[in-house]
Design a protein around this motif. Sequence first.
Motif, PDB file in Angstrom:
ATOM      1  N   ASP A  84     -48.050  22.636  55.034  1.00 49.26           N
ATOM      2  CA  ASP A  84     -49.443  22.285  55.321  1.00 49.26           C
ATOM      3  C   ASP A  84     -50.283  22.174  54.048  1.00 49.26           C
ATOM      4  N   THR A 126     -52.293  20.952  50.637  1.00 51.77           N
ATOM      5  CA  THR A 126     -53.339  19.971  50.341  1.00 51.77           C
ATOM      6  C   THR A 126     -53.277  19.661  48.850  1.00 51.77           C
ATOM      7  N   ILE A 171     -55.539  17.352  45.980  1.00 51.52           N
ATOM      8  CA  ILE A 171     -56.755  16.578  45.757  1.00 51.52           C
ATOM      9  C   ILE A 171     -56.659  15.996  44.350  1.00 51.52           C
ATOM     10  N   THR A 205     -58.363  13.483  49.063  1.00 55.84           N
ATOM     11  CA  THR A 205     -57.603  14.604  49.604  1.00 55.84           C
ATOM     12  C   THR A 205     -56.374  14.097  50.351  1.00 55.84           C
ATOM     13  N   TYR A 206     -55.237  14.695  50.039  1.00 59.32           N
ATOM     14  CA  TYR A 206     -53.962  14.377  50.690  1.00 59.32           C
ATOM     15  C   TYR A 206     -53.520  15.632  51.426  1.00 59.32           C
ATOM     16  N   GLN A 207     -53.495  15.571  52.758  1.00 59.79           N
ATOM     17  CA  GLN A 207     -53.213  16.742  53.586  1.00 59.79           C
ATOM     18  C   GLN A 207     -51.818  16.614  54.200  1.00 59.79           C
ATOM     19  N   GLY A 208     -50.960  17.589  53.932  1.00 59.00           N
ATOM     20  CA  GLY A 208     -49.621  17.601  54.518  1.00 59.00           C
ATOM     21  C   GLY A 208     -48.599  16.903  53.638  1.00 59.00           C
ATOM     22  N   ILE A 234     -48.846  13.833  50.803  1.00 51.41           N
ATOM     23  CA  ILE A 234     -48.565  14.207  49.411  1.00 51.41           C
ATOM     24  C   ILE A 234     -47.417  13.363  48.864  1.00 51.41           C
ATOM     25  N   GLU A 250     -49.759  25.850  47.916  1.00 54.26           N
ATOM     26  CA  GLU A 250     -50.546  25.588  49.133  1.00 54.26           C
ATOM     27  C   GLU A 250     -51.639  24.567  48.871  1.00 54.26           C
ATOM     28  N   ARG A 251     -52.163  24.573  47.629  1.00 52.98           N
ATOM     29  CA  ARG A 251     -53.264  23.685  47.274  1.00 52.98           C
ATOM     30  C   ARG A 251     -53.145  23.314  45.803  1.00 52.98           C
TER      31      ARG A 251
END
Length: 119
Positions: free
Chosen positions: A40, A42, A44, A49-52, A56, A113-114
Amino acid sequence: MHDSQPRTITPDALPEVIIRYLTAHHAHDTATALKAFTDDATAIDDGTTYQGIAAIERWLDRSATEFTYTIHLTGAQQTDATRYTATHHLEGNFPGGTIDLHYRFTLRDGLIERLVIEP
């Protein structure tokens, strides 16, 4: 009071998962780079923003071919047990030609995660 001031560390003191991601990303090895992220996660980059994992993956594939550049890891910081920054100097055929970018990582369970990439 929680001390959240980043402290400078040597680049080789970055967590293994960050070094693995950076190495794979610089080699345009999207499959290996993706394995460093949580399902999950993220990312940026450039204000987007690219989520998942699927988003990505598309971002990594596109960013690998958009411009030609050299990239050098010039510094690293640790904010706390899960937050790190890797600073890179890039030179290439993108607008402006040179830039210093901060790759801000947040880790969870040994994975990314980010990731926020910004000047």
